[in-house]
Design an enzyme around this catalytic site. Structure first.
Site, PDB file in Angstrom:
ATOM      1  N   GLU A  80      -4.109  -5.051   1.226  1.00 50.69           N
ATOM      2  CA  GLU A  80      -2.708  -4.967   0.809  1.00 50.69           C
ATOM      3  C   GLU A  80      -2.051  -4.022   1.791  1.00 50.69           C
ATOM      4  O   GLU A  80      -2.328  -2.828   1.798  1.00 50.69           O
ATOM      5  CB  GLU A  80      -2.632  -4.468  -0.636  1.00 50.69           C
ATOM      6  CG  GLU A  80      -1.316  -4.782  -1.300  1.00 50.69           C
ATOM      7  CD  GLU A  80      -0.352  -3.628  -1.157  1.00 50.69           C
ATOM      8  OE1 GLU A  80       0.536  -3.722  -0.267  1.00 50.69           O
ATOM      9  OE2 GLU A  80      -0.462  -2.664  -1.914  1.00 50.69           O
TER      10      GLU A  80
ATOM     11  N   CYS B  92       5.173   0.320  -0.325  1.00 52.26           N
ATOM     12  CA  CYS B  92       4.918  -0.839   0.545  1.00 52.26           C
ATOM     13  C   CYS B  92       5.979  -1.921   0.362  1.00 52.26           C
ATOM     14  O   CYS B  92       6.282  -2.651   1.294  1.00 52.26           O
ATOM     15  CB  CYS B  92       3.520  -1.393   0.307  1.00 52.26           C
ATOM     16  SG  CYS B  92       3.157  -1.646  -1.424  1.00 52.26           S
TER      17      CYS B  92
ATOM     18  N   LYS C 156     -12.636   5.825  -1.768  1.00 48.14           N
ATOM     19  CA  LYS C 156     -12.278   6.814  -0.734  1.00 48.14           C
ATOM     20  C   LYS C 156     -10.772   7.033  -0.826  1.00 48.14           C
ATOM     21  O   LYS C 156      -9.979   6.231  -0.338  1.00 48.14           O
ATOM     22  CB  LYS C 156     -12.665   6.257   0.646  1.00 48.14           C
ATOM     23  CG  LYS C 156     -13.038   7.291   1.688  1.00 48.14           C
ATOM     24  CD  LYS C 156     -11.937   8.232   2.087  1.00 48.14           C
ATOM     25  CE  LYS C 156     -10.943   7.585   3.038  1.00 48.14           C
ATOM     26  NZ  LYS C 156      -9.742   8.427   3.210  1.00 48.14           N
TER      27      LYS C 156
ATOM     28  N   GLY D 143      -3.118   0.056   2.651  1.00 52.00           N
ATOM     29  CA  GLY D 143      -2.687   1.011   3.670  1.00 52.00           C
ATOM     30  C   GLY D 143      -1.962   0.312   4.798  1.00 52.00           C
ATOM     31  O   GLY D 143      -1.352  -0.741   4.599  1.00 52.00           O
ATOM     32  N   SER D 144      -2.060   0.888   5.993  1.00 55.56           N
ATOM     33  CA  SER D 144      -1.290   0.369   7.131  1.00 55.56           C
ATOM     34  C   SER D 144      -1.859  -0.965   7.617  1.00 55.56           C
ATOM     35  O   SER D 144      -3.063  -1.218   7.509  1.00 55.56           O
ATOM     36  CB  SER D 144      -1.311   1.384   8.268  1.00 55.56           C
ATOM     37  OG  SER D 144      -2.638   1.576   8.721  1.00 55.56           O
ATOM     38  N   THR D 145      -0.995  -1.779   8.190  1.00 59.76           N
ATOM     39  CA  THR D 145      -1.420  -3.062   8.762  1.00 59.76           C
ATOM     40  C   THR D 145      -2.395  -2.829   9.917  1.00 59.76           C
ATOM     41  O   THR D 145      -3.364  -3.566  10.093  1.00 59.76           O
ATOM     42  CB  THR D 145      -0.189  -3.871   9.199  1.00 59.76           C
ATOM     43  OG1 THR D 145       0.554  -4.192   8.018  1.00 59.76           O
ATOM     44  CG2 THR D 145      -0.563  -5.152   9.918  1.00 59.76           C
TER      45      THR D 145
ATOM     46  N   GLY E 203      -5.680  -2.073   8.422  1.00 62.50           N
ATOM     47  CA  GLY E 203      -6.073  -3.291   7.699  1.00 62.50           C
ATOM     48  C   GLY E 203      -6.644  -4.346   8.641  1.00 62.50           C
ATOM     49  O   GLY E 203      -7.643  -5.008   8.315  1.00 62.50           O
TER      50      GLY E 203
ATOM     51  N   GLU F 128       7.624  -1.051  10.127  1.00 59.69           N
ATOM     52  CA  GLU F 128       7.672  -0.382   8.824  1.00 59.69           C
ATOM     53  C   GLU F 128       7.971   1.099   9.041  1.00 59.69           C
ATOM     54  O   GLU F 128       7.310   1.761   9.832  1.00 59.69           O
ATOM     55  CB  GLU F 128       6.321  -0.548   8.120  1.00 59.69           C
ATOM     56  CG  GLU F 128       6.315   0.096   6.753  1.00 59.69           C
ATOM     57  CD  GLU F 128       5.065  -0.257   5.939  1.00 59.69           C
ATOM     58  OE1 GLU F 128       3.953  -0.042   6.432  1.00 59.69           O
ATOM     59  OE2 GLU F 128       5.232  -0.738   4.803  1.00 59.69           O
TER      60      GLU F 128
HETATM   61  P1  NAI Z   1      -3.643   4.516   6.894  1.00 59.84           P
HETATM   62  O1  NAI Z   1      -3.700   3.049   6.807  1.00 59.84           O
HETATM   63  O2  NAI Z   1      -4.233   5.174   8.094  1.00 59.84           O
HETATM   64  O3  NAI Z   1      -4.365   5.174   5.611  1.00 59.84           O
HETATM   65  C1  NAI Z   1      -4.620   4.503   4.394  1.00 59.84           C
HETATM   66  C2  NAI Z   1      -6.055   4.756   3.960  1.00 59.84           C
HETATM   67  O4  NAI Z   1      -6.934   4.225   4.950  1.00 59.84           O
HETATM   68  C3  NAI Z   1      -6.425   6.239   3.837  1.00 59.84           C
HETATM   69  O5  NAI Z   1      -7.341   6.393   2.773  1.00 59.84           O
HETATM   70  C4  NAI Z   1      -7.120   6.522   5.145  1.00 59.84           C
HETATM   71  O6  NAI Z   1      -8.022   7.597   5.073  1.00 59.84           O
HETATM   72  C5  NAI Z   1      -7.850   5.215   5.387  1.00 59.84           C
HETATM   73  N1  NAI Z   1      -8.191   4.950   6.796  1.00 59.84           N
HETATM   74  C6  NAI Z   1      -7.500   5.322   7.907  1.00 59.84           C
HETATM   75  N2  NAI Z   1      -8.146   4.918   9.017  1.00 59.84           N
HETATM   76  C7  NAI Z   1      -9.274   4.263   8.609  1.00 59.84           C
HETATM   77  C8  NAI Z   1     -10.354   3.625   9.283  1.00 59.84           C
HETATM   78  N3  NAI Z   1     -10.406   3.581  10.601  1.00 59.84           N
HETATM   79  N4  NAI Z   1     -11.314   3.058   8.537  1.00 59.84           N
HETATM   80  C9  NAI Z   1     -11.271   3.083   7.191  1.00 59.84           C
HETATM   81  N5  NAI Z   1     -10.285   3.698   6.500  1.00 59.84           N
HETATM   82  C10 NAI Z   1      -9.297   4.280   7.194  1.00 59.84           C
HETATM   83  O7  NAI Z   1      -2.136   4.960   6.720  1.00 59.84           O
HETATM   84  P2  NAI Z   1      -1.421   6.312   7.229  1.00 59.84           P
HETATM   85  O8  NAI Z   1      -1.893   6.645   8.612  1.00 59.84           O
HETATM   86  O9  NAI Z   1      -1.606   7.326   6.187  1.00 59.84           O
HETATM   87  O10 NAI Z   1       0.083   5.848   7.256  1.00 59.84           O
HETATM   88  C11 NAI Z   1       0.580   5.135   8.377  1.00 59.84           C
HETATM   89  C12 NAI Z   1       1.557   4.092   7.970  1.00 59.84           C
HETATM   90  O11 NAI Z   1       0.876   3.113   7.188  1.00 59.84           O
HETATM   91  C13 NAI Z   1       2.703   4.527   7.081  1.00 59.84           C
HETATM   92  O12 NAI Z   1       3.744   5.071   7.801  1.00 59.84           O
HETATM   93  C14 NAI Z   1       3.065   3.227   6.428  1.00 59.84           C
HETATM   94  O13 NAI Z   1       3.891   2.496   7.304  1.00 59.84           O
HETATM   95  C15 NAI Z   1       1.750   2.519   6.271  1.00 59.84           C
HETATM   96  N6  NAI Z   1       1.201   2.660   4.912  1.00 59.84           N
HETATM   97  C16 NAI Z   1       1.300   1.613   4.046  1.00 59.84           C
HETATM   98  C17 NAI Z   1       0.881   1.741   2.749  1.00 59.84           C
HETATM   99  C18 NAI Z   1       0.999   0.628   1.759  1.00 59.84           C
HETATM  100  O14 NAI Z   1       1.159   0.888   0.582  1.00 59.84           O
HETATM  101  N7  NAI Z   1       0.869  -0.610   2.150  1.00 59.84           N
HETATM  102  C19 NAI Z   1       0.336   3.011   2.238  1.00 59.84           C
HETATM  103  C20 NAI Z   1       0.209   4.036   3.243  1.00 59.84           C
HETATM  104  C21 NAI Z   1       0.648   3.841   4.517  1.00 59.84           C
HETATM  105 MG    MG Z   2      -3.585   6.265   9.752  1.00 52.95          MG
END
Ligand code: NAI
Ligand code: MG
Length: 499
Positions: A272, A306, A197, A250-252, A255, A403
């Site tokens: 991660e 990250c 996804k 993705g986000s903590t 996660g 972050e």
């Molecule tokens: P996010 O964690 O919401 O998105 C990352 C992935 O998770 C995307 O594919 C999204 O569609 C999916 N996702 C979102 N909500 C979900 C749920 N309830 N169940 C399953 N999958 C879900 O991150 P977002 O909102 O794009 O960014 C927010 C913050 O997260 C950023 O500002 C940054 O601080 C952090 N982040 C950290 C990353 C890393 O590499 N560790 C990468 C992206 C964001």
């Molecule tokens: Mg999000």
């Protein structure tokens, strides 16, 4: 809005790809979403719609999981390690053969510099696929001695490494294709099947990768790709009863939700997550390297990394020199579209991300931080934020703790080694850190004392397929890459025989 594909700097094959509507890859076929819905993909440099893709939801995830299950139990289970290796090597070749198109798509969709998209997102992905291909033929168990004593009986005990099963893999938007391959490649090398996804902001290279996966000869259902939103498609994958493992980057915040849900259903899970990585510059650092090094440690990929070095700690004796040097670099950076070769910093990925980063900058100022350079949006079209250097930020201020995920760095003075260890570790995160010094003993001591999954010395942000990668504390669970990734994607089985 209509799709605008006529973007200067993009090649004809890239434009042709953008012009056709993206579909879902389910069981080897490209399909529309069951609902028929689609969503827009935005060029963050111009805010224009540059493509449209299918919006997968629960029903589509369910079809994809069924296909992955059937492949896992069926055809794929009869494909041996050498054939898995061959297919992954073929995929690496195809990534290289289509390198320029993939790099252009990634640069356009994320806003990243084309040069880095070529080198890192595409170049290192091909290398990563080859590295993981090599593992397919090197998976092994062990034979073990046991201590039972029964007359006239002997024992034969051994372990097997077997694939976990159907893997749900959710990736973010900062390195869409590279992170998709960090997930898919070890899963395939070890004989699993996948439902990927991609992030809703950046579905393009995943779709192109799906085409190359079919061309590489992977049987139908081995890799399924469902573009869609987190709260719908992502959540459906996490809660699906027939998914054996979830791998998430993705986000903590998300996660933690996934970890909780996986705990309920006892799915295997690797996470991660975010970071707040310190970069420590000692008074004996070679500043000629350290200053551009820390600038790259924060501004690379617009700070949307990250492991971004958002907390810079500089020894009192060289603080002014380092902050001056860093600010000069920040001030001199040319902001522009990633696919414009003259750009040095691209836009952030989305308006949401730009607003989030600008919100943190405002909060930083309000709480008493001093902006040395930057601090504003750049222009009024495109999601550009100036490279920003803060000083005088207190340990408990919001921007020191949370972050930011943008081109924002906080510089702080330190005086002694003990102080800097405590300060560097004063965070809920533990993904990475870097030490800049020419004193080898200091570097070794710091490497041991800093609580982080990766510590770099005199460099920052370098990842290699052979090096385990992951976080301490709230930065996640599990290690990707290297032999550690093979553990993540296999179950260990013990066999004990009375012989
Ligand atoms: P996010 O964690 O919401 O998105 C990352 C992935 O998770 C995307 O594919 C999204 O569609 C999916 N996702 C979102 N909500 C979900 C749920 N309830 N169940 C399953 N999958 C879900 O991150 P977002 O909102 O794009 O960014 C927010 C913050 O997260 C950023 O500002 C940054 O601080 C952090 N982040 C950290 C990353 C890393 O590499 N560790 C990468 C992206 C964001
Ligand atoms: Mg999000």
């Amino acid at each position: 809005m209509t799709v605008m594909t006529n973007i200067a700097g993009l090649g004809d094959t890239t434009k042709a790809f953008l012009a056709k509507q993206g579909k879902l890859l389910i069981n080897g076929q490209w399909e529309d979403a069951a609902s028929g819905e689609t969503f827009e993909v935005i060029d963050p440099a111009t805010e224009k719609v540059c493509a449209r893709v299918a919006e997968g939801r629960r029903e589509d995830i369910d079809r994809a999981v069924k296909a992955a299950r059937a492949a896992f139990e069926g055809e794929w289970s009869r494909v041996g390690p050498a054939d898995r290796e061959r297919m992954l090597l073929k995929l690496a070749d195809l990534v290289e053969q289509n390198a320029e198109e993939l790099a252009q798509l990634e640069s356009l969709n994320v806003g990243k510099l084309l040069m880095f998209a070529r080198m890192i997102d595409v170049g290192s992905t091909a290398q990563y696929l080859r590295y993981m291909a090599g593992w397919a033929t090197k998976i092994e168990g062990r034979t073990l001695d046991v201590s039972f004593h029964i007359p006239h009986v002997e024992w034969h005990a051994y372990t097997l490494r077997q694939p976990v099963g159907v893997c749900g893999q959710i990736v973010p938007w900062n390195f869409p294709m590279a992170l998709a391959c960090w997930k898919i490649a070890p899963a395939l090398a070890t004989g699993n099947t996948c439902v990927l996804k991609p992030a809703e902001q950046t579905p393009l290279t995943a779709i192109r990768l799906g085409e190359l996966i079919l061309e590489a000869g992977f049987p139908p259902g081995v890799v399924n790709i469902v573009t869609g939103f987190g709260e719908t498609a992502g959540a459906a994958l996490v809660s699906h009863p027939d998914v054996d493992k979830i791998a998430f980057t993705g986000s903590t915040q998300v996660g933690k939700m996934i970890g909780k849900a996986a705990g309920e259903s006892m799915k295997r899970v690797s996470l991660e997550l975010g970071g707040k990585s310190p970069m420590v510059v000692a008074d004996d650092a070679n500043l000629e390297f350290a200053i551009p090094g820390v600038a790259n440690g924060i501004f690379f990929n617009q700070g949307e990394v990250c492991t971004a070095g958002t907390r810079l700690y500089v020894h009192d004796k060289v603080f002014d020199k380092v902050v001056d040097g860093l600010s000069t670099i920040a001030k001199g950076m040319k902001l522009g579209a990633g696919y414009d070769p003259s750009s040095q910093l691209g836009p952030l990925v989305s308006s949401e991300q730009m607003e989030r980063v600008l919100g943190y900058i405002e909060k930083g100022k309000k709480e008493g931080g001093e902006v040395v350079t930057g601090g504003k949006r750049h222009g009024s079209k495109g999601y550009f934020v100036e490279p920003t250097v803060f000083t005088n930020v207190k340990p408990n201020d919001t921007i020191m703790r949370e972050e930011i995920f943008g081109p924002v760095i906080i510089a702080t003075r330190y005086k002694s080694e003990d102080d800097i260890v405590a300060t560097a570790n004063d965070t809920e995160y533990g993904l990475a850190a870097s030490i800049w010094s020419s004193n080898v003993s200091f570097c070794h001591r710091m490497a041991r004392r800093i609580k982080a999954g990766t510590v770099w010395v005199n460099c920052h942000g370098l990842v290699d397929p052979n090096l385990p990668f992951g976080g301490f504390k709230n930065s996640g669970i599990g290690r990707e890459n290297g032999a550690a990734a093979i553990d993540l994607y296999t179950e260990q089985k013990t066999v004990l025989m009375m012989v």
